[in-house]
Design a protein around this motif. Structure first.
Motif, PDB file in Angstrom:
ATOM      1  N   GLN A   1      80.086 123.450  99.296  1.00 49.34           N
ATOM      2  CA  GLN A   1      79.668 124.809  99.633  1.00 49.34           C
ATOM      3  C   GLN A   1      80.825 125.787  99.542  1.00 49.34           C
ATOM      4  O   GLN A   1      80.691 126.869  98.957  1.00 49.34           O
ATOM      5  CB  GLN A   1      79.064 124.839 101.033  1.00 49.34           C
ATOM      6  CG  GLN A   1      78.589 126.234 101.451  1.00 49.34           C
ATOM      7  CD  GLN A   1      77.945 126.247 102.828  1.00 49.34           C
ATOM      8  OE1 GLN A   1      77.694 125.201 103.412  1.00 49.34           O
ATOM      9  NE2 GLN A   1      77.665 127.429 103.340  1.00 49.34           N
ATOM     10  N   ALA A   2      81.966 125.415 100.133  1.00 52.62           N
ATOM     11  CA  ALA A   2      83.130 126.306 100.129  1.00 52.62           C
ATOM     12  C   ALA A   2      83.629 126.534  98.712  1.00 52.62           C
ATOM     13  O   ALA A   2      84.003 127.651  98.337  1.00 52.62           O
ATOM     14  CB  ALA A   2      84.232 125.719 101.000  1.00 52.62           C
ATOM     15  N   LEU A   3      83.642 125.473  97.917  1.00 53.87           N
ATOM     16  CA  LEU A   3      84.126 125.577  96.550  1.00 53.87           C
ATOM     17  C   LEU A   3      83.187 126.445  95.713  1.00 53.87           C
ATOM     18  O   LEU A   3      83.638 127.257  94.889  1.00 53.87           O
ATOM     19  CB  LEU A   3      84.262 124.180  95.935  1.00 53.87           C
ATOM     20  CG  LEU A   3      85.077 124.063  94.640  1.00 53.87           C
ATOM     21  CD1 LEU A   3      86.456 124.664  94.808  1.00 53.87           C
ATOM     22  CD2 LEU A   3      85.194 122.594  94.244  1.00 53.87           C
ATOM     23  N   TYR A   4      81.879 126.299  95.957  1.00 51.81           N
ATOM     24  CA  TYR A   4      80.935 127.113  95.201  1.00 51.81           C
ATOM     25  C   TYR A   4      81.044 128.585  95.598  1.00 51.81           C
ATOM     26  O   TYR A   4      80.938 129.478  94.746  1.00 51.81           O
ATOM     27  CB  TYR A   4      79.499 126.632  95.396  1.00 51.81           C
ATOM     28  CG  TYR A   4      78.529 127.480  94.601  1.00 51.81           C
ATOM     29  CD1 TYR A   4      78.496 127.388  93.212  1.00 51.81           C
ATOM     30  CD2 TYR A   4      77.705 128.406  95.230  1.00 51.81           C
ATOM     31  CE1 TYR A   4      77.641 128.185  92.467  1.00 51.81           C
ATOM     32  CE2 TYR A   4      76.857 129.210  94.494  1.00 51.81           C
ATOM     33  CZ  TYR A   4      76.822 129.097  93.114  1.00 51.81           C
ATOM     34  OH  TYR A   4      76.000 129.899  92.374  1.00 51.81           O
ATOM     35  N   GLU A   5      81.250 128.856  96.881  1.00 53.41           N
ATOM     36  CA  GLU A   5      81.411 130.246  97.316  1.00 53.41           C
ATOM     37  C   GLU A   5      82.623 130.884  96.653  1.00 53.41           C
ATOM     38  O   GLU A   5      82.586 132.048  96.241  1.00 53.41           O
ATOM     39  CB  GLU A   5      81.522 130.307  98.836  1.00 53.41           C
ATOM     40  CG  GLU A   5      80.196 130.011  99.540  1.00 53.41           C
ATOM     41  CD  GLU A   5      80.334 129.964 101.057  1.00 53.41           C
ATOM     42  OE1 GLU A   5      81.482 130.087 101.551  1.00 53.41           O
ATOM     43  OE2 GLU A   5      79.306 129.814 101.745  1.00 53.41           O
ATOM     44  N   ASP A   6      83.716 130.113  96.544  1.00 52.83           N
ATOM     45  CA  ASP A   6      84.911 130.618  95.845  1.00 52.83           C
ATOM     46  C   ASP A   6      84.597 130.891  94.379  1.00 52.83           C
ATOM     47  O   ASP A   6      84.997 131.920  93.821  1.00 52.83           O
ATOM     48  CB  ASP A   6      86.046 129.598  95.934  1.00 52.83           C
ATOM     49  CG  ASP A   6      86.646 129.513  97.332  1.00 52.83           C
ATOM     50  OD1 ASP A   6      86.345 130.387  98.173  1.00 52.83           O
ATOM     51  OD2 ASP A   6      87.424 128.563  97.588  1.00 52.83           O
ATOM     52  N   ALA A   7      83.896 129.942  93.748  1.00 56.71           N
ATOM     53  CA  ALA A   7      83.572 130.074  92.323  1.00 56.71           C
ATOM     54  C   ALA A   7      82.664 131.274  92.083  1.00 56.71           C
ATOM     55  O   ALA A   7      82.864 132.041  91.129  1.00 56.71           O
ATOM     56  CB  ALA A   7      82.914 128.797  91.823  1.00 56.71           C
ATOM     57  N   LYS A   8      81.657 131.442  92.963  1.00 57.93           N
ATOM     58  CA  LYS A   8      80.712 132.544  92.801  1.00 57.93           C
ATOM     59  C   LYS A   8      81.412 133.890  92.947  1.00 57.93           C
ATOM     60  O   LYS A   8      81.176 134.820  92.174  1.00 57.93           O
ATOM     61  CB  LYS A   8      79.604 132.416  93.834  1.00 57.93           C
ATOM     62  CG  LYS A   8      78.516 133.476  93.722  1.00 57.93           C
ATOM     63  CD  LYS A   8      77.416 133.228  94.726  1.00 57.93           C
ATOM     64  CE  LYS A   8      76.317 134.289  94.611  1.00 57.93           C
ATOM     65  NZ  LYS A   8      76.819 135.650  94.896  1.00 57.93           N
ATOM     66  N   GLN A   9      82.296 133.997  93.939  1.00 54.81           N
ATOM     67  CA  GLN A   9      83.027 135.250  94.135  1.00 54.81           C
ATOM     68  C   GLN A   9      83.928 135.544  92.934  1.00 54.81           C
ATOM     69  O   GLN A   9      84.025 136.693  92.485  1.00 54.81           O
ATOM     70  CB  GLN A   9      83.868 135.166  95.419  1.00 54.81           C
ATOM     71  CG  GLN A   9      84.619 136.457  95.734  1.00 54.81           C
ATOM     72  CD  GLN A   9      85.391 136.353  97.051  1.00 54.81           C
ATOM     73  OE1 GLN A   9      85.333 135.350  97.746  1.00 54.81           O
ATOM     74  NE2 GLN A   9      86.100 137.420  97.390  1.00 54.81           N
ATOM     75  N   THR A  10      84.567 134.519  92.423  1.00 54.10           N
ATOM     76  CA  THR A  10      85.440 134.684  91.255  1.00 54.10           C
ATOM     77  C   THR A  10      84.635 135.091  90.031  1.00 54.10           C
ATOM     78  O   THR A  10      85.035 135.973  89.264  1.00 54.10           O
ATOM     79  CB  THR A  10      86.188 133.366  90.970  1.00 54.10           C
ATOM     80  OG1 THR A  10      86.896 132.960  92.142  1.00 54.10           O
ATOM     81  CG2 THR A  10      87.176 133.533  89.834  1.00 54.10           C
ATOM     82  N   LEU A  11      83.487 134.461  89.851  1.00 55.83           N
ATOM     83  CA  LEU A  11      82.629 134.786  88.713  1.00 55.83           C
ATOM     84  C   LEU A  11      82.111 136.208  88.799  1.00 55.83           C
ATOM     85  O   LEU A  11      82.111 136.952  87.803  1.00 55.83           O
ATOM     86  CB  LEU A  11      81.460 133.793  88.668  1.00 55.83           C
ATOM     87  CG  LEU A  11      80.528 133.859  87.458  1.00 55.83           C
ATOM     88  CD1 LEU A  11      81.290 133.610  86.165  1.00 55.83           C
ATOM     89  CD2 LEU A  11      79.404 132.837  87.605  1.00 55.83           C
TER      90      LEU A  11
END
Length: 253
Positions: free
Chosen positions: A42-52
């Motif tokens: 979850q944390a990694l996806y939130e980082d990825a989504k914000q970066t994207l």
């Protein structure tokens, strides 16, 4: 879930040199993925989504690739693959985007977002066919091989046929018109090449190909004209006259 191109901000940056264009992005290697911090899915996806969402596509690809590698069967797995497709598309990594699309379609043949996969496959193949640097400076690319264009046309045709009520179908139909004209224009460029070299039978056949396969394109009159003048050069007056008559009939419509 973010999957429509309309929800992302598009921007094209033309660098000061060809090297600037060549350095856009590439697929992350194993070391890039290993450098991504260990976090929950979850944390990694939130980082990825914000970066994207910030348009940092190269970094987003690293984060999403790490997530895909570490949690291949996790709750975010399908969304991660969809975001990877979008990020690679935006970064110009067309081969990586196509590989991910094909894997998604193969593993999820009944997924609810399959229409999006075919839509993106069409867009990726369109992008793969482009040369941003030369098109930016107005270089005519109509004489290039049209294979990618044909594949993109097939992708979007599949979307329109299989998913007529899809959110992406209206846009796909518009792009199909553009692709049809592009393929017809390519055939006429080849026909002109043959005509200029006095290969009149070849030029007539290329014109006929446009009439037979791309009659809905805006290049139908030019194709009939090519047939007419090529047949005249060959001394085939009946065929030349027939092409002329068909052209006149279309002009009156």
């Amino acid at each position: 879930m973010i999957k429509t191109l309309g929800k992302r901000a598009f921007s094209i940056f033309i660098g000061a040199s060809v090297l600037g264009l060549a350095a856009c992005s590439s697929a992350p290697d194993k070391e890039d993925i290993e450098r991504v911090p260990n976090k929950s899915a979850q944390a990694l996806y939130e980082d990825a989504k914000q970066t994207l969402d910030s348009g940092l596509y190269a970094r987003a690809i690293e984060l999403l690739s790490a997530l895909d590698s570490r949690y291949p069967f996790g709750p975010y797995s399908r969304q991660v693959q969809m975001d990877l497709i979008y990020a690679n598309y935006q970064a110009g990594n067309t081969e990586q985007a196509l590989a991910t699309i094909d894997r998604f379609i193969r593993l999820n043949p009944n997924h609810k977002d399959l229409d999006y996969m075919y839509y993106m496959r069409g867009l990726v193949n369109i992008k793969a066919d482009k040369n941003a640097f030369q098109e930016y400076f107005g270089v005519d690319r109509a004489d290039r091989d049209a294979n990618r264009t044909r594949v993109a046309f097939q992708d979007l045709s599949t979307l329109v046929t299989r998913f007529p009520n899809s959110h992406y179908t209206p846009e796909a139909k518009k792009r199909l018109v553009w692709l049809l004209n592009k393929m017809a224009r390519y055939e006429l460029k080849v026909a002109e090449y043959y005509y200029e070299r006095e290969a009149y039978l070849a030029s007539a056949n290329r014109g006929k190909y446009v009439v037979d396969h791309y009659s809905q394109s805006s290049y139908l009159p030019q194709a009939l004209e090519m047939m007419e003048k090529s047949y005249e050069k060959l001394g085939l007056t009946d065929l030349a006259e027939h092409a002329k008559e068909v052209k006149q009939l279309n002009e009156r419509k």
